[in-house]
Design an enzyme around this catalytic site. Structure first.
Site, PDB file in Angstrom:
ATOM      1  CG  HIS A 107       4.762   1.697  -3.486  1.00  0.00           C
ATOM      2  ND1 HIS A 107       3.919   1.690  -2.404  1.00  0.00           N
ATOM      3  CD2 HIS A 107       5.388   0.494  -3.465  1.00  0.00           C
ATOM      4  CE1 HIS A 107       4.037   0.552  -1.758  1.00  0.00           C
ATOM      5  NE2 HIS A 107       4.922  -0.199  -2.382  1.00  0.00           N
ATOM      6  CG  ASP A 137       1.406   4.002  -1.942  1.00  0.00           C
ATOM      7  OD1 ASP A 137       1.655   4.113  -3.151  1.00  0.00           O
ATOM      8  OD2 ASP A 137       1.934   3.133  -1.219  1.00  0.00           O
ATOM      9  CB  SER A 211       3.513  -3.147  -1.583  1.00  0.00           C
ATOM     10  OG  SER A 211       4.484  -2.768  -0.646  1.00  0.00           O
TER      11      SER A 211
END
Length: 361
Positions: A107, A137, A211
């Protein structure tokens, strides 16, 4: 009493002078782990360009800079000419090889037209996207550099609840940051975040921008890729999730070898066993995966698996919950024959199944 206490006190003082205190040992381990990991964690900046078409059909004339400058942007807005919107996003990544392979979250770089990696020494590199795996992901990047600091993979299966961990990343784009916490839980699934979930939960502070960053143990080994938080405000609230390093390493190897992730397929739908279902099937506890559907022509059908069977073991590994079976099957090499232990009408049976690649969806 004083004569008896003196030798003991002297012994304690002598021991303390020779050995470091537990607190200083822990502090030293934390410092060493952070210093080992920090150079291998990078900033990942992605550039996404969106075209927003409106009323009129696109024309090369609309893209001419002189034409646009002469008439102005109001003219284009009025007549509905397509415009470009540029969006930049920041995240983190982990260098996992000295020749420039970098793991990050999908993402972070999804639909990016350009990805730039910034190292701790201020160097920047245009990154090539080697491959992506939305079901976990994860994404694998490559930069053209040699002799890079990198993190060794730790064994995430050996990590335990209560272990001290460090989360390293670039929260809110303010710069590289290290936070400390413990592993709060393992095997978190059914979160609705990705298709294949087996998260490590931690209370080490993870915020937007973290992230793709590293979750490391006290040996400075990579045991997870930080990927998500649970928050009502958008900021840290004590619950963060990381993709286990064993899954990340497997995805990376698949992307390097094939350019995509090839998962195994058994051909069943399974569900969790509730305590009531466990009692109904004669189990002392709710463990295993209950088969609720077997697809025609699937490996499961060929092996003789039936609706209502409970898979207790897969390849010698006990199945505690249904998601464990799904993840184990997915990481099984295509063509491998795997032994199953099932429970059928109160009797244990052994089957053998050959795992294949999923049919086209």
């Amino acid at each position: 009493m004083k004569r008896k206490a003196f030798p003991l006190l002297l012994l304690v003082l002598l021991w303390s002078s020779v050995h470091a205190t537990p607190l200083s040992v822990l502090q030293g381990a934390l410092r060493e782990a952070a210093q080992r990991a920090i150079p291998a964690v990078v900033n990942v900046s992605s550039l996404k360009v969106y075209r927003t078409p409106q009323g009129l059909p696109p024309s090369p004339l609309w893209q001419d800079p002189f034409f646009r400058e002469f008439f102005g942007e109001d003219f284009f807005r009025f007549f509905g000419v397509p415009r470009e919107r540029v969006e930049r996003s920041l995240g983190s990544g982990v260098i996992v090889s000295p020749d420039g392979y970098i793991l990050t979250n999908y993402h972070v770089i999804a639909q990016a037209s350009e990805v730039v990696v910034g190292l701790r020494d201020k160097r920047e590199f245009q990154a090539q996207v080697v491959g992506v795996d939305p079901p976990t992901d994860l994404a694998l990047l490559k930069i053209q550099a040699e002799g890079l600091p990198h993190l060794e993979f730790g064994d995430s299966d050996r990590a335990q609840v209560g272990d001290i961990v460090l989360a390293i990343g670039n929260p809110f784009g303010i710069g590289q940051t290290v936070t400390m916490g413990i592993i709060s839980a393992k095997g978190r699934s059914n979160m609705g975040l990705v298709d294949y979930e087996d998260f490590i939960q931690t209370d080490a502070a993870i915020n937007p921008g973290n992230s793709g960053g590293a979750l490391v143990n006290l040996s400075g080994e990579l045991i997870g890729i930080n990927t998500a938080i649970v928050s009502r405000t958008g900021g840290y609230q004590g619950i963060g999730f990381a993709i286990p390093s064993n899954i990340a390493r497997w995805v990376m190897e698949e992307l390097v070898r094939h350019g995509r992730v090839i998962r195994g397929w058994l051909g069943v739908t399974v569900q969790e066993l509730t305590p009531e279902l466990a009692r109904h099937f004669g189990l002392s506890e709710p463990r295993g995966a209950l088969v609720v559907e077997v697809y025609p022509g699937s490996p499961a059908k060929e092996a003789g698996l039936q609706k209502g069977d409970i898979v207790l073991k897969y390849g010698g590994r006990e199945i505690g919950e249904a998601w464990e079976l799904r993840n184990l099957v997915a990481t099984t090499p295509v063509g491998k024959v795997v032994p199953l232990v099932i429970l059928r009408r109160g009797q244990k049976r052994e089957l053998r199944v050959e795992i294949v690649e999923p049919p086209p969806s």
